[in-house]
Structure formats: C-alpha cells, structure tokens
Design an enzyme around this catalytic site. Structure first.
Site, mmCIF file in Angstrom:
data_model
loop_
_atom_site.group_PDB
_atom_site.id
_atom_site.type_symbol
_atom_site.label_atom_id
_atom_site.label_comp_id
_atom_site.label_asym_id
_atom_site.label_seq_id
_atom_site.Cartn_x
_atom_site.Cartn_y
_atom_site.Cartn_z
ATOM 1 N N LEU A 93 0.838 -1.202 0.000
ATOM 2 C CA LEU A 93 0.000 0.000 0.000
ATOM 3 C C LEU A 93 0.875 1.256 0.000
ATOM 4 O O LEU A 93 1.950 1.272 0.616
ATOM 5 C CB LEU A 93 -0.911 -0.014 1.229
ATOM 6 C CG LEU A 93 -1.947 -1.150 1.230
ATOM 7 C CD1 LEU A 93 -2.524 -1.366 2.625
ATOM 8 C CD2 LEU A 93 -3.067 -0.866 0.224
ATOM 9 N N HIS A 109 1.249 -11.015 10.007
ATOM 10 C CA HIS A 109 2.448 -11.378 9.250
ATOM 11 C C HIS A 109 2.990 -12.702 9.785
ATOM 12 O O HIS A 109 3.082 -12.890 11.006
ATOM 13 C CB HIS A 109 3.495 -10.275 9.399
ATOM 14 C CG HIS A 109 4.732 -10.549 8.606
ATOM 15 N ND1 HIS A 109 4.797 -10.370 7.241
ATOM 16 C CD2 HIS A 109 5.935 -11.034 8.974
ATOM 17 C CE1 HIS A 109 5.990 -10.711 6.808
ATOM 18 N NE2 HIS A 109 6.709 -11.129 7.835
HETATM 19 C C1 GAR Z 1 -1.138 -15.943 6.102
HETATM 20 O O1 GAR Z 1 -0.158 -16.850 6.522
HETATM 21 C C2 GAR Z 1 -0.698 -14.518 6.375
HETATM 22 O O2 GAR Z 1 0.027 -14.376 7.565
HETATM 23 C C3 GAR Z 1 0.181 -14.244 5.199
HETATM 24 O O3 GAR Z 1 -0.479 -14.847 4.104
HETATM 25 C C4 GAR Z 1 -1.255 -15.945 4.580
HETATM 26 C C5 GAR Z 1 -2.669 -15.742 4.119
HETATM 27 O O4 GAR Z 1 -3.451 -16.877 4.365
HETATM 28 N N1 GAR Z 1 0.360 -12.848 5.002
HETATM 29 C C6 GAR Z 1 1.431 -12.303 4.443
HETATM 30 O O5 GAR Z 1 2.375 -12.959 4.041
HETATM 31 C C7 GAR Z 1 1.393 -10.802 4.341
HETATM 32 N N2 GAR Z 1 2.596 -10.299 3.792
HETATM 33 P P1 GAR Z 1 -5.027 -16.774 4.403
HETATM 34 O O6 GAR Z 1 -5.461 -16.119 3.092
HETATM 35 O O7 GAR Z 1 -5.496 -18.200 4.464
HETATM 36 O O8 GAR Z 1 -5.445 -15.968 5.590
#
Ligand code: GAR
Length: 209
Positions: A93, A109
């Site tokens: 963003l 995160h």
């Molecule tokens: C989760 O593990 C979240 O922490 C990560 O993506 C995944 C989404 O899973 N986020 C990041 O890496 C942000 N930079 P989900 O769609 O099943 O919630």
C-alpha cells in the site's frame, strides 16, 4: 461494535477465523465487508457463504497504485468502515493510503517481527536455523511489516520441518491470534500511543505463551 473490513488476496483462512470470532455477541467488532484485489480469491466465496458482503476491486483494472487505492478507499467509506484488517492481502500500500488509515489498520504477518519482513518467511526461517518462529499482528505504517506490534504467537521449529509443515503450525496460531488481537484493539485494551502499543491488560498480549 466497530465496523471492520477485511482485505484479502487469496484463500482467506484468517478472514474466516475473524468472521467466526465476530459471531459471538460480545465481540467488539463486526465484519461489514470483505474486499479482494483479486476477483478469483477463494476467500470471496467463503465470505458470501457466511452472508458477508464481498467485493473484488481488481488492481489490474487500474493504471496506477493511487487510482486502485482510491477505489478501495471509496468502497470503504461508502460502507462506513472504521477499521481495516489485512489478512493475506498481497499488495503493497502507498503512503497515501496508509496515512489515511493510520491507527485504523492492522496486518497479520507470518513471522516473529522484526525478523523476516516481506515474503517467504517460513523458507527463510528454516534457512536461518531459528528454533522458534511464529506470527505477529501489527499496526500498518508506511514501511513494510514495520509497525507497532499488538500481539505475537510463538511456535517451535522441529528437526524435520519443511516449509509446508512450518507454515501449517504458524497458521494454526494465526487463526487464534488475529481474533484476540482485534478484540484487544476494539475493546480499547490495546491502543496506539506515540507510535507504540499500550496494553491495559498485558497478559493477553502473547497468546501462545
Ligand atoms: C497468512 O499466513 C498470512 O500471515 C500471510 O499470508 C497468509 C494468508 O493466508 N500474510 C502475508 O504474508 C502478508 N505479507 P489466508 O489467506 O489463508 O489468511
């Protein structure tokens, strides 16, 4: 109850855990909108199945980051959204959007910040040989994955771990941590003060400990 929008890009399992928590009548937030920058995100259908408005705003349809974010912002304001949860939202963003939602936007995160900002956190954790890993909920600031920390959960790294097994162990904690962190914020037990999070009930801050 505070009106929340969840921003996703994919499967939306964290979104589901927030939606489920918000069903409890004493939960201080309601999920009013789910927004995805990808029209094919699995999470959109999961939100609709749960009776929540789910909207795709395809970033590819906009020529600039700013115009995409303006569309996001308008959709959020049109629905009186007060607070944003990023949950696997994979677009960076701009400062404009982040400043507009300063103190009113959190992210989850998959690492123990400030370690492993950015992507591929589980692979990098294994490469570094850390023995503990985890996840973090933090307020969003312009610098990527750098905002004030609201809550963290820790998991062990075990000898035969693969990226997949470690990701699963962390995700299980994410699903517990995010609803707790949002509850703390929306009930006023965790609040931003001078760029740091102040807790009135600090025992709740480290869910897994
Ligand atoms: C989760 O593990 C979240 O922490 C990560 O993506 C995944 C989404 O899973 N986020 C990041 O890496 C942000 N930079 P989900 O769609 O099943 O919630």
């Amino acid at each position: 109850r505070r009106r929340i929008a969840i921003l996703i890009s994919g499967r939306g399992s964290n979104m589901v855990s927030l939606m489920e928590a918000a069903r409890a009548h004493d939960y201080p937030a309601e999920i009013a909108l789910v927004l995805s920058n990808r029209p094919d995100a699995e999470g959109l259908d999961r939100a609709r199945d749960a009776g929540i408005e789910a909207l795709a705003i395809d970033h590819k349809a906009y020529s600039t980051r700013e115009s995409f974010e303006q569309a996001l912002d308008e959709a959020l304001h049109a629905r009186d959204i007060e607070f944003i949860c990023l949950a696997g939202f994979m677009r960076v963003l701009t400062n404009w959007f982040v400043e507009r939602w300063a103190g009113r936007m959190v992210n989850i995160h998959p690492s123990l910040l400030p370690l492993f900002r950015g992507t591929q956190t589980h692979r990098r954790a294994l490469e570094e040989g850390v023995l503990v890993h985890g996840c973090t909920v933090h307020f969003v600031v312009p610098e990527l994955d750098a905002g004030p920390i609201v809550a963290q959960a820790v998991v062990p790294v075990v000898p035969d771990d693969t990226e997949t097994s470690l990701a699963e162990r962390v995700l299980e904690q994410e699903h517990l941590l995010y609803p707790q962190a949002l509850r703390m914020i929306c009930s006023g037990r965790a609040r931003l003060d001078g760029g740091r999070v102040i807790f009135t009930d600090s025992w709740d801050a480290s869910a897994a400990l």
